[in-house]
Structure formats: structure tokens, C-alpha cells
Design a protein around this motif. Structure first.
Motif, PDB file in Angstrom:
ATOM      1  N   THR A 120       0.865  -1.175   0.000  1.00 52.97           N
ATOM      2  CA  THR A 120       0.000   0.000   0.000  1.00 52.97           C
ATOM      3  C   THR A 120       0.903   1.225   0.000  1.00 52.97           C
ATOM      4  N   VAL A 121       0.615   2.193  -0.875  1.00 51.94           N
ATOM      5  CA  VAL A 121       1.529   3.327  -1.057  1.00 51.94           C
ATOM      6  C   VAL A 121       0.811   4.652  -0.863  1.00 51.94           C
ATOM      7  N   ILE A 122       1.407   5.499  -0.038  1.00 53.87           N
ATOM      8  CA  ILE A 122       0.961   6.875   0.148  1.00 53.87           C
ATOM      9  C   ILE A 122       2.107   7.772  -0.298  1.00 53.87           C
ATOM     10  N   GLY A 123       1.826   8.686  -1.210  1.00 49.27           N
ATOM     11  CA  GLY A 123       2.849   9.607  -1.683  1.00 49.27           C
ATOM     12  C   GLY A 123       2.543  11.018  -1.248  1.00 49.27           C
ATOM     13  N   SER A 124       3.566  11.873  -1.287  1.00 46.99           N
ATOM     14  CA  SER A 124       3.348  13.305  -1.116  1.00 46.99           C
ATOM     15  C   SER A 124       3.852  14.013  -2.358  1.00 46.99           C
ATOM     16  N   ALA A 125       3.168  15.082  -2.735  1.00 45.86           N
ATOM     17  CA  ALA A 125       3.572  15.886  -3.879  1.00 45.86           C
ATOM     18  C   ALA A 125       2.998  17.283  -3.694  1.00 45.86           C
ATOM     19  N   GLY A 126       3.532  18.234  -4.458  1.00 46.43           N
ATOM     20  CA  GLY A 126       3.097  19.615  -4.313  1.00 46.43           C
ATOM     21  C   GLY A 126       2.233  20.070  -5.463  1.00 46.43           C
ATOM     22  N   GLY A 127       0.949  20.264  -5.214  1.00 45.81           N
ATOM     23  CA  GLY A 127       0.041  20.751  -6.233  1.00 45.81           C
ATOM     24  C   GLY A 127      -0.848  19.667  -6.807  1.00 45.81           C
TER      25      GLY A 127
ATOM     26  N   ALA B 226      -2.229  14.273  -8.949  1.00 48.00           N
ATOM     27  CA  ALA B 226      -3.024  13.454  -9.865  1.00 48.00           C
ATOM     28  C   ALA B 226      -2.143  12.457 -10.600  1.00 48.00           C
ATOM     29  N   TRP B 227      -0.945  12.879 -10.981  1.00 45.18           N
ATOM     30  CA  TRP B 227      -0.040  11.962 -11.692  1.00 45.18           C
ATOM     31  C   TRP B 227       0.428  10.830 -10.771  1.00 45.18           C
ATOM     32  N   VAL B 228       0.738  11.149  -9.522  1.00 47.57           N
ATOM     33  CA  VAL B 228       1.150  10.110  -8.569  1.00 47.57           C
ATOM     34  C   VAL B 228       0.018   9.099  -8.383  1.00 47.57           C
TER      35      VAL B 228
ATOM     36  N   VAL C 145      -2.595  10.208  -1.915  1.00 39.13           N
ATOM     37  CA  VAL C 145      -1.568  11.226  -2.133  1.00 39.13           C
ATOM     38  C   VAL C 145      -1.889  12.426  -1.250  1.00 39.13           C
ATOM     39  N   VAL C 146      -0.878  12.940  -0.571  1.00 41.72           N
ATOM     40  CA  VAL C 146      -1.022  14.121   0.272  1.00 41.72           C
ATOM     41  C   VAL C 146      -0.420  15.312  -0.464  1.00 41.72           C
ATOM     42  N   ASP C 147      -1.216  16.337  -0.656  1.00 43.25           N
ATOM     43  CA  ASP C 147      -0.731  17.578  -1.269  1.00 43.25           C
ATOM     44  C   ASP C 147      -0.178  18.460  -0.155  1.00 43.25           C
TER      45      ASP C 147
END
Length: 329
Positions: free
Chosen positions: A171-178, A183-185, A193-195
């Protein structure tokens, strides 16, 4: 043909500027026995290069002021005086930031016969993918069923970690900005995904992973590391790959949850790609299979021309890339 190279004009203080770089011609010379000349086609720029611009002891030597910079590159042999490499061979190597590279044959690796574009040897089949693979599966000892948190999940290494973890049943949780990067992650298969631009990362991760995390793959440091500490389950394993928050001298955020290392018996392991060179054949086998099947996809941000290299590098710290940042010559 021209042969220009970017040189380190001066050591940056904080965030580098264009004044720290200088594009100058490299002198031409005949090949010595055992050497090859390579015309570069693709250059890689990577965050770790920032550390080499400081005059400090590290796991790789510092760049010298006045000398050409170095980095990953792919190109074709245009002249050879070495028996193992012939004119026309495609190679990958670490003599980038220049149009042509000259050196001993052992400094160049012949591209294996795989049905992938040449630039893949700077991305998911190169240092980037290998760092993700070994960091996740060896340093962090991640396994099927684990809940994995990946910071900078829209970056070159982070996006590879997301996909490798999904291919291995995690199970994967990513962080990204914006919103666009998040959406791509999600497209890559991340379960959440956490913005970090929209909400504090500590609270965002706790909502995305209410049961906590088993593994953290750290590309950022600072508040992301603190969030991972706050959400870590007992015996969590952290692979510390990079802390881009502090690369340009900014003081890291206070780690309010650092005491949880003791209570949750958290393992933190720093690593570098070359620690695992003895297992690179296994990496090529697995990653080659995932790329061929479409389980792992690549995305590049491409800039054109040798002139673009420093600005492409600076954009790594300005959030200007999605996936792997490359320069096409």
C-alpha cells in the motif's frame, strides 16, 4: 563539432544561481591507448549534485572550482582506441554536463540489449531506478503488505518507488506539491496522495494512513521526516535517500516527533546506490521486466541543448520537474 562543458565558476552560497556556472569550450586532444570519445545525447541533472558543489567531505568528491561538472549521460562512441568499445556503441557514464566525453573505456558502460529508449538508462534503468529499488527493498526491507510513505513522489526517484512498491504488493501513500503532480502520482498507482501545499504534511499523512506506516522512503527531510516519525508503526523502517529541504543551506524544521524513534523502535538507514552494485543484475532483471510489461512507466521533463543544463538543475529545487529531469543535446 563543438565540445563545450559547464564548469563550476564559484561555490554556491545557499540556492545556486547562474553566476555559479560557466559554459566554456573543452580542449580537444587525441585519444590515448584504451580511451574512447563519446558524443553525448542525453544529460541527467540530479539533486545530489548540489552537495558536490560544496567543499566538504562526502561519499563522492566535491566538484573543483574552475573544472568541468560531472553527471550521468548517455551517448554514442565516435572514436575508440579500446578493444571493448567500437564506434557506434551506445554507452552510459558519469561524464555529463558536456557535449563530448573522453576517458578510459572502463568509465563507460555499454548499454545492454533491451527494448527501451536510451534515456531510460538515466532514469528507471539507471541511478534513479536503482536508488528507488535498493532503497525500498534493501535499505528499508519493504515487503508485500507493508504501508509505505514516499515523499517527493512526483520526482524521479519517488515516482519509481511508488511503482516498485505497487509491483511488490504494498500500500503506497505519496506526497507531492500541487493538484497536477498529485493526480499523476495517483495515476502511477498510489493508494493515496497528500498535497503538502494544500495542508500540513503531518495531518495530511495521518488522514491518509490512519493505521500508520511501516516504511518511509525519504527524499525531502524536514517536516516530511517529522510526519513519518509521527505516523510510524512499531518497528518501522526508514530509507534515508535525500533531504532536499536542506541542500541549499536552509535550516531543517525541528523534528517534534523524533523521540518516537525509541518508543516505536524505528530503524533509520542512510544508503547510496553504489552500496548495492553487487546486486545490479537482479535490479536490471526486475526493472526490465516491469518496464516491458508496463507495470513501471517513465515520465521525463526534458530541456533542449547544453545551454539549458544549469537552469534544469535549478528547477529541481523550484519544483519545476515531474518525473526525471533530462537535457537533450
Amino acid at each position: 563539432m563543438t565540445n563545450r562543458a559547464w564548469h563550476l565558476k564559484s561555490r554556491p552560497q545557499g540556492m545556486p544561481t547562474m553566476d555559479n556556472f560557466e559554459l566554456k569550450p573543452l580542449g580537444d586532444r587525441p585519444l590515448a591507448e584504451g580511451e574512447v570519445r563519446v558524443r553525448n545525447a542525453w544529460l541527467s541533472v540530479d539533486p545530489y549534485m548540489r552537495g558536490r558543489m560544496n567543499d566538504v567531505k562526502s561519499y563522492v568528491p566535491a566538484f573543483e572550482v574552475g573544472a568541468p561538472l560531472q553527471g550521468g549521460a548517455v551517448g554514442k562512441v565516435i572514436e575508440s582506441r579500446a578493444p571493448g568499445l567500437a564506434e557506434g556503441d551506445t554507452v552510459f557514464h558519469m561524464l555529463g554536463w558536456r557535449e563530448e566525453a573522453v576517458g578510459p573505456a572502463e568509465a563507460f558502460n555499454k548499454v545492454p540489449p533491451m527494448p527501451v529508449p536510451n534515456e531510460a538508462w538515466l532514469g528507471n534503468l539507471g541511478l534513479t531506478g536503482g536508488t528507488a529499488y535498493f532503497g525500498l527493498l534493501r535499505a528499508a526491507q519493504a515487503k508485500e503488505g507493508d504501508i509505505v510513505f514516499v515523499s517527493a513522489a512526483a520526482g524521479a526517484v519517488g515516482s519509481a518507488v511508488v511503482q516498485i512498491a505497487k509491483a511488490k504488493g504494498m500500500t503506497v501513500i505519496g506526497s507531492a506539491g500541487g493538484a497536477e503532480k498529485c493526480a499523476w502520482v495517483k495515476e502511477l498507482g498510489a493508494d493515496a496522495v497528500v498535497d503538502y501545499k494544500a495542508e500540513p504534511i503531518v495531518q495530511g499523512l495521518q488522514k491518509a494512513a490512519p493505521k500508520g506506516i511501516d516504511v518511509y522512503f525519504d527524499n525531502v527531510g524536514g517536516d516530511h521526516l517529522d510526519a513519518a516519525l509521527a505516523s510510524a508503526r512499531n518497528n518501522a523502517r526508514f530509507a534515508i535517500c535525500g533531504m532536499i529541504d536542506g541542500y541549499n543551506g536552509a535550516p531543517p524544521a525541528a523534528l517534534r516527533y523524533i523521540m518516537r524513534i525509541i518508543a516505536a523502535r524505528i530503524m533509520l538507514k542512510g544508503f547510496i546506490y553504489t552500496d548495492y552494485m553487487g546486486e545490479v543484475g537482479e535490479f536490471y532483471r526486475d526493472m526490465g521486466g516491469w518496464l516491458a510489461s508496463g507495470q513501471v512507466k517513465s515520465r521525463e521533463t526534458v530541456r533542449d541543448g547544453i545551454e539549458a543544463a544549469p537552469d534544469a538543475f535549478l528547477d529541481l529545487f523550484r519544483g519545476g520537474n515531474t518525473g526525471k529531469m533530462l537535457v537533450k543535446l
